[in-house]
Structure formats: structure tokens, C-alpha cells
Write an enzyme that holds these catalytic residues in place. Structure first.
Site, PDB file in Angstrom:
ATOM      1  N   CYS A 159     -51.966  41.045  65.556  1.00  0.00           N
ATOM      2  CA  CYS A 159     -51.588  39.838  66.335  1.00  0.00           C
ATOM      3  C   CYS A 159     -50.493  40.090  67.260  1.00  0.00           C
ATOM      4  O   CYS A 159     -49.371  40.312  66.575  1.00  0.00           O
ATOM      5  CB  CYS A 159     -51.448  38.680  65.391  1.00  0.00           C
ATOM      6  SG  CYS A 159     -51.362  37.027  66.362  1.00  0.00           S
ATOM      7  N   SER A 186     -48.960  50.221  47.928  1.00  0.00           N
ATOM      8  CA  SER A 186     -47.751  49.009  48.062  1.00  0.00           C
ATOM      9  C   SER A 186     -47.962  47.986  47.413  1.00  0.00           C
ATOM     10  O   SER A 186     -49.008  47.444  46.971  1.00  0.00           O
ATOM     11  CB  SER A 186     -48.045  48.622  49.657  1.00  0.00           C
ATOM     12  OG  SER A 186     -47.100  47.382  50.006  1.00  0.00           O
ATOM     13  N   GLN A 209     -54.835  49.461  49.985  1.00  0.00           N
ATOM     14  CA  GLN A 209     -55.822  48.160  50.108  1.00  0.00           C
ATOM     15  C   GLN A 209     -56.610  48.355  48.668  1.00  0.00           C
ATOM     16  O   GLN A 209     -57.142  47.279  48.453  1.00  0.00           O
ATOM     17  CB  GLN A 209     -56.606  48.229  51.308  1.00  0.00           C
ATOM     18  CG  GLN A 209     -57.098  47.017  51.655  1.00  0.00           C
ATOM     19  CD  GLN A 209     -56.050  45.787  51.792  1.00  0.00           C
ATOM     20  OE1 GLN A 209     -55.998  44.877  50.946  1.00  0.00           O
ATOM     21  NE2 GLN A 209     -55.183  46.010  52.858  1.00  0.00           N
ATOM     22  N   ASN A 219     -58.842  48.377  55.330  1.00  0.00           N
ATOM     23  CA  ASN A 219     -58.093  47.151  55.220  1.00  0.00           C
ATOM     24  C   ASN A 219     -58.972  45.972  55.747  1.00  0.00           C
ATOM     25  O   ASN A 219     -58.638  44.891  55.633  1.00  0.00           O
ATOM     26  CB  ASN A 219     -56.397  47.116  55.477  1.00  0.00           C
ATOM     27  CG  ASN A 219     -56.277  47.762  56.808  1.00  0.00           C
ATOM     28  OD1 ASN A 219     -56.731  48.983  56.849  1.00  0.00           O
ATOM     29  ND2 ASN A 219     -55.872  47.090  57.715  1.00  0.00           N
ATOM     30  N   GLY A 238     -45.884  50.527  51.877  1.00  0.00           N
ATOM     31  CA  GLY A 238     -47.024  51.343  52.280  1.00  0.00           C
ATOM     32  C   GLY A 238     -46.724  52.299  53.502  1.00  0.00           C
ATOM     33  O   GLY A 238     -46.883  53.215  53.794  1.00  0.00           O
ATOM     34  N   THR A 239     -45.939  51.423  54.377  1.00  0.00           N
ATOM     35  CA  THR A 239     -45.644  52.122  55.521  1.00  0.00           C
ATOM     36  C   THR A 239     -44.667  53.466  55.514  1.00  0.00           C
ATOM     37  O   THR A 239     -45.009  54.439  56.087  1.00  0.00           O
ATOM     38  CB  THR A 239     -44.927  51.069  56.513  1.00  0.00           C
ATOM     39  OG1 THR A 239     -45.893  50.013  56.945  1.00  0.00           O
ATOM     40  CG2 THR A 239     -44.405  51.653  57.879  1.00  0.00           C
TER      41      THR A 239
END
Ligand code: PLP
Length: 380
Positions: free
Chosen positions: A325, A199, A179, A151, A71-72
Site C-alpha cells: 500500500c 521471521s 510465511q 505470502n 525476515g527482511t
């Protein structure tokens, strides 16, 4: 307690049939699809068949699918590919504040490269307003990129309506459907999109493979230099096993889409009724209507996302804050900041549950019970 995985929006387990398909290709069909001998021709045959399945899943033609590393890469190449090939017609791009970083960080790069980007806001339901888009559109706008569904919250955006607004405008329209693919009924012609990203690892396929749909006739500058693969639009030997696995995952997802949507809706009802039975105070980030079936995002007032995630993990329940994160600490989600403002407590006390393969009603109920127990303990 057996562990319960409710973080399918982050990534999903591979379907056993996908693994079997990939194993077969890895063992027997290792040829390079660009080779002219029989090994190559067999690999090319698998590639062509997979492309047909993938193209059919969104109503596209086979030559409109470019396989990418996920996806990126699809998002990056959609934005930079259009920006650099269209700059003679303008340098203005429109996106939203709630996009995935694969879009937002590419936009930041494009701003540094001389493009101007407008970031549309969203309301408290996390949905962008078509009127805001109309106001932001300019004669020199070359590209609009708005995700199909978010997402973190699952909020589904008015893509069809935006497609109609852009119909007579020069701007190309891209949607990040990473998503949504597999659970939403996507048809590129009905949606009026020119580019669309997907993706495989979100739909029980392998990691490291995805595709970008590019409508025929859309001028698009490649971002890799090398061989002539993917009709000269994405150089590099295709990962035939991953692509075959992706096609298998896509066809399984399509065949079970409606049944899964019904099941996940029921999972949401179970979560809500357990919270209510235990008198847990919560707010939903996003609505229960305009949303993807497998994502539900709760804000639990008085709690803190880090202790919630750690306690849930200790109890065997894997969920997520939905946001990045970094170095052990959780950054406030840019999506929740866009919905509620940066000072809102919701940016620090929200948890995303996302459902998928192998989840059962029993698991969802148990996870909800554990969540309620932890909240009661934390609020003491
Ligand atoms: N876009 C959205 C909406 C996503 O949720 C993700 C993955 O989390 C991506 C893009 C990136 O996809 P990939 O992990 O295949 O690079």
C-alpha cells in the site's frame, strides 16, 4: 460489532506466553550475552537455550542459526552474503517473479552491482515449474532463491524437488520460509536447502527478530561490521528478550501445528460455503490443494480492492490485498500480475484473508457474511 482480525499473514498478535517470557527476561535477565560476569552468563544461557529450540524446529545444528532483525534482513543477507562471497564462481542468480520485495529489491540491487538475475515465471496456480528452473540453470549460476510459500496466495512451491535438482550443482539454494514457518513441517536436510529465512512476528512472536539458517560449510559474507556476535556472522548485541520470545513462539507453533492446520482448513470451508450460499461470484487465486492452511485469496469480479478494504474495515473486518500500500493507493500485486498478466481484472479485485491466533468459526462466518453483503451492495 467487535473487530475481527483476519490479516495474520501481515503480522500476528503476540501469544500471552511469549509476552510473559519476554517480560521476565527484560526484568531479570538484562545482561549482555558477551559479558563474562554472571549477568552476561545468564543472558548467554537464555540465548543458547533459545537457539537450540529454533535450530531443532527445522532440523538444523545450533551453529547454523544466525539471529537477524527479521525476515527482511535474513533475505537480504542470504542474497548479498552469497553473491559477494561466490562471485569468483559466477555472477548468475535465479529467483522467481513472486518473491517478497525483501528478495526482489535485493535482486535489483545485485543487478546494479554487476550480477545477472533470472526471474522464473509461475502458472495460474502461482507455482513455479521445476522444468523452468532446469532450463534457467547455467554453469555460472551461484544462487537459487525460491520462497517456500507465497505470502499473498499461500501457494506452496516444490522446494524438495528443486533441492534435488540442485544437489549436484554448484549453486547454493535459499528459501524464504517466512510465511510457511510454524504451519509447514520444515526440515532443512529433507528439503536440501543451504539457507532459509524466518521471521518471528508471523508466528505470534515479537517484531524485529528473525533468523537465517546457513548450512555448515557455506561461505557467506557478513553485511554488518562490528563485534564478534553470532560467530562473527552478524555483528551487534543480540536482543535476548526478543530471541527468548521467538523461541517460545516457535515451540508453541510446533506443538499446535497440526491442530491449527485442521482448524484453518475448516475456516476456508466456512468462507466458501457462505460465499456459495449468498451466490457471490468469486475465483480463488491459487488452488485449495498446494497452499498454506491459513491463507485464502479471493478475486471478486466487478468489485474494486480499495472500496472492498475500506468497506470491510468499516464493518470491523481487517483483511488485506496482500500487496503493498503506497501513499494511500494500492499498487497492483506483482504476484497476481505474474499469475494472470498485468491487464487481468484480478490484480484489482482480489482480497487476502489469513487466519491465526484467537480466530473462531463464528468470526470467520461473520466476516464472510459481511464480505458477501458488501459485494452485493457494491455490485448494485
Ligand atoms: N518474506 C515474506 C514471504 C514475508 O511475507 C515477509 C513479511 O511480510 C518478509 C519476507 C519480511 O519479513 P519481516 O517483516 O520480518 O522483515
Amino acid at each position: 460489532m467487535k473487530k475481527i482480525y483476519l490479516d495474520h499473514a501481515a503480522t500476528s498478535p503476540m501469544h500471552p506466553e511469549v509476552i510473559r517470557t519476554m517480560m521476565k527476561v527484560m526484568e531479570a535477565d538484562f545482561g549482555n550475552p558477551s559479558s563474562i560476569h554472571s549477568f552476561g552468563r545468564q543472558a548467554r544461557h537464555i540465548l543458547d537455550e533459545s537457539r537450540a529450540v529454533i535450530a531443532g524446529s527445522i532440523g538444523a545444528g545450533q551453529n547454523e542459526i544466525i539471529f537477524t532483525s527479521g525476515g527482511t534482513e535474513a533475505d537480504n543477507t542470504a542474497l548479498t552474503g552469497i553473491a559477494f562471497s561466490s562471485q569468483a564462481r559466477g555472477k548468475h542468480i535465479i529467483t522467481t517473479e513472486i518473491e517478497h520485495h525483501a528478495i526482489l529489491h535485493t535482486c535489483h540491487f545485485l543487478e546494479k552491482s554487476g550480477f545477472e538475475v533470472t526471474y522464473l515465471p509461475v502458472g495460474e496456480e502461482g507455482i513455479v515449474s521445476p522444468d523452468d528452473l532446469k532450463k534457467a540453470l547455467r554453469d555460472d549460476t551461484i544462487l537459487v532463491s525460491i520462497m517456500y510459500a507465497n505470502n499473498e496466495t499461500g501457494a506452496v512451491q516444490p522446494i524438495g524437488e528443486i533441492g534435488r535438482i540442485l544437489k549436484n550443482h554448484q549453486a547454493y539454494f535459499h528459501t524464504d520460509a517466512v510465511q510457511a514457518y510454524g504451519l509447514a513441517d520444515l526440515d532443512v536436510n529433507e528439503l536440501g536447502v543451504d539457507l532459509l529465512s524466518v521471521s518471528a512476528h508471523k508466528i505470534n512472536g515479537p517484531k524485529g527478530i528473525g533468523f537465517l539458517y546457513v548450512k555448515n560449510g557455506v561461505k557467506h559474507q557478513p553485511h554488518l561490521y562490528g563485534g564478534d556476535q553470532e560467530r562473527k556472522r552478524r555483528a551487534g548485541t543480540e536482543s535476548v528478550p526478543a530471541i527468548a520470545g521467538f523461541a517460545k513462539a516457535a515451540s508453541i507453533a510446533q506443538a499446535s501445528r497440526e491442530e491449527k492446520a485442521k482448524q484453518y482448513k475448516e475456516f476456508k470451508n466456512i468462507m466458501l460455503s457462505v460465499m456459495n450460499e449468498h451466490g457471490v461470484r468469486y475465483e480463488l487465486n491459487g488452488s485449495l490443494e498446494n497452499t498454506l492452511p491459513h491463507v485464502i485469496n479471493f478475486s471478486f469480479p466487478g468489485t474494486n480492492v480499495e472500496s472492498m478494504l475500506v468497506n470491510l474495515d468499516l464493518a470491523g473486518v481487517a483483511v488485506s490485498s496482500g500487496s503493498a500500500c503506497t501513499a494511500g493507493s494500492i499498487e497492483p500485486s506483482h504476484v497476481l500480475v505474474a499469475m494472470f498478466g498485468k491487464n487481468s481484472e484480478r490484480t484489482k479485485n482480489s482480497i487476502r484473508f489469513s487466519f491465526g491466533l484467537n480466530n473462531t468459526e463464528e468470526q470467520v462466518r461473520q466476516a464472510a457474511e459481511e464480505t458477501a453483503k458488501i459485494i452485493r451492495r457494491l455490485l448494485k
